[in-house]
Design a protein around this motif. Sequence first.
Motif, PDB file in Angstrom:
ATOM      1  N   LYS A 113     -67.521  30.505  10.065  1.00  0.00           N
ATOM      2  CA  LYS A 113     -68.070  30.554   8.720  1.00  0.00           C
ATOM      3  C   LYS A 113     -68.433  31.988   8.334  1.00  0.00           C
ATOM      4  O   LYS A 113     -68.828  32.783   9.191  1.00  0.00           O
ATOM      5  N   SER A 126     -65.073  33.416   0.003  1.00  0.00           N
ATOM      6  CA  SER A 126     -64.378  33.330   1.284  1.00  0.00           C
ATOM      7  C   SER A 126     -64.626  31.965   1.918  1.00  0.00           C
ATOM      8  O   SER A 126     -65.660  31.327   1.675  1.00  0.00           O
ATOM      9  N   THR A 127     -63.668  31.505   2.708  1.00  0.00           N
ATOM     10  CA  THR A 127     -63.793  30.216   3.388  1.00  0.00           C
ATOM     11  C   THR A 127     -64.036  30.378   4.883  1.00  0.00           C
ATOM     12  O   THR A 127     -64.449  29.431   5.540  1.00  0.00           O
ATOM     13  N   ASP A 141     -61.073  32.378  -0.580  1.00  0.00           N
ATOM     14  CA  ASP A 141     -60.976  31.079  -1.243  1.00  0.00           C
ATOM     15  C   ASP A 141     -60.277  31.290  -2.582  1.00  0.00           C
ATOM     16  O   ASP A 141     -60.916  31.532  -3.608  1.00  0.00           O
ATOM     17  N   LYS A 144     -61.223  29.009  -5.551  1.00  0.00           N
ATOM     18  CA  LYS A 144     -62.482  29.367  -6.213  1.00  0.00           C
ATOM     19  C   LYS A 144     -62.298  30.610  -7.075  1.00  0.00           C
ATOM     20  O   LYS A 144     -62.871  30.703  -8.174  1.00  0.00           O
ATOM     21  N   ASP A 178     -64.417  20.713   2.847  1.00  0.00           N
ATOM     22  CA  ASP A 178     -65.270  21.800   3.316  1.00  0.00           C
ATOM     23  C   ASP A 178     -65.974  22.554   2.196  1.00  0.00           C
ATOM     24  O   ASP A 178     -67.028  23.152   2.409  1.00  0.00           O
ATOM     25  N   SER A 179     -65.420  22.552   0.988  1.00  0.00           N
ATOM     26  CA  SER A 179     -66.071  23.249  -0.118  1.00  0.00           C
ATOM     27  C   SER A 179     -67.303  22.463  -0.560  1.00  0.00           C
ATOM     28  O   SER A 179     -67.195  21.303  -0.967  1.00  0.00           O
ATOM     29  N   GLU A 202     -68.180  18.010   6.028  1.00  0.00           N
ATOM     30  CA  GLU A 202     -67.676  19.330   5.643  1.00  0.00           C
ATOM     31  C   GLU A 202     -66.424  19.748   6.407  1.00  0.00           C
ATOM     32  O   GLU A 202     -65.890  20.821   6.172  1.00  0.00           O
ATOM     33  N   ASN A 203     -65.946  18.920   7.326  1.00  0.00           N
ATOM     34  CA  ASN A 203     -64.656  19.202   7.969  1.00  0.00           C
ATOM     35  C   ASN A 203     -64.115  17.925   8.605  1.00  0.00           C
ATOM     36  O   ASN A 203     -64.817  16.917   8.718  1.00  0.00           O
ATOM     37  N   GLU A 231     -57.007  22.052   4.020  1.00  0.00           N
ATOM     38  CA  GLU A 231     -57.577  23.267   4.602  1.00  0.00           C
ATOM     39  C   GLU A 231     -59.058  23.072   4.912  1.00  0.00           C
ATOM     40  O   GLU A 231     -59.876  22.996   3.993  1.00  0.00           O
TER      41      GLU A 231
END
Length: 306
Positions: A113, A126-127, A141, A144, A178-179, A202-203, A231
């Motif tokens: 992260k 950023s992801t 990202d 976004k 995850d977003s 989140e994943n 992703e």
Amino acid sequence: MESKILLENGTNELEVLEFKIDDHCYGINVAKIKEIINYQDVTPVPNAHPSIEGIFMPRDTMITAIDLRNCLQRGTSKPGGLFIVTNFNKLDIAFHVDSVVGIHRVSWADIIKPNATISKAEESISTGIIKYDDRLIIILDFEKIVADINPNTGLNVDQLKEIGPRSRTDVPIVLAEDSQLLNKLIVDSLNKAGYNNVRHFENGKLAYDYIQNLKKRGQLEQCKCIITDIEMPIMDGHRLTKLIKTDDATKEIPLVIFSSLVNEEMRRKGEQLGANKQLSKPEIGNLVQTIDDLVNVKERPGGGEG
């Protein structure tokens, strides 16, 4: 670069294109890229967002050019460098960068992260971060970035108005996204559509662990449908799909891939993995209708459940 391993679906790997702006290293999932071309002169767009350089038309296709340096608050790019031409959310967009370093194969499990090691501007778009050799590569990202420039490219929640009044249902749904923003928007949209029993993670790993716990307790009836992004860090949506669809206990659970990456190649991969449906992220109305079909929820004219 060879991609033989990646041709095997569900390996939880991806290929990342590393590129540079000044001396800073960034990355993009290769699955988003259509081509990389030399910089071309663009036609400015009046009253456009400051990060939009303009438009150009390679091979009779109009493409919007975005200045990544400007998005990252590092000034304004000058003519030169490269355009990374992408396709996601059914949009063709070129991102202006200085140079390309190469392609790296990595596991989603190795993407960490964003943290205090990057700037606030980078952190907001950023992801994740990859440690590669002696440097950090920041995965941006791009969805976004584009949504910040033009919010109309994001989740099309207005589609929900076309569905009309809905009764409540406690059909249990599991969401892997995850977003944080999209996770909340999808959950809120499903709630508005009557689905008030959504467990969101989140994943893919967290979602998979939850489903495995239901399996161990003999409570798989508490998961009637799975929605997953592609992703995601730790475990991506394709790996989650493969694990669910190769397990006799869970393979009959309807699974929907809801991602910005549902292009022709990724759709083929999803089909091979056993996904029941695949939708592009702006299509939230279609997602609701797809879930209705998969879990056999029908609406009577008065809004009652059938």
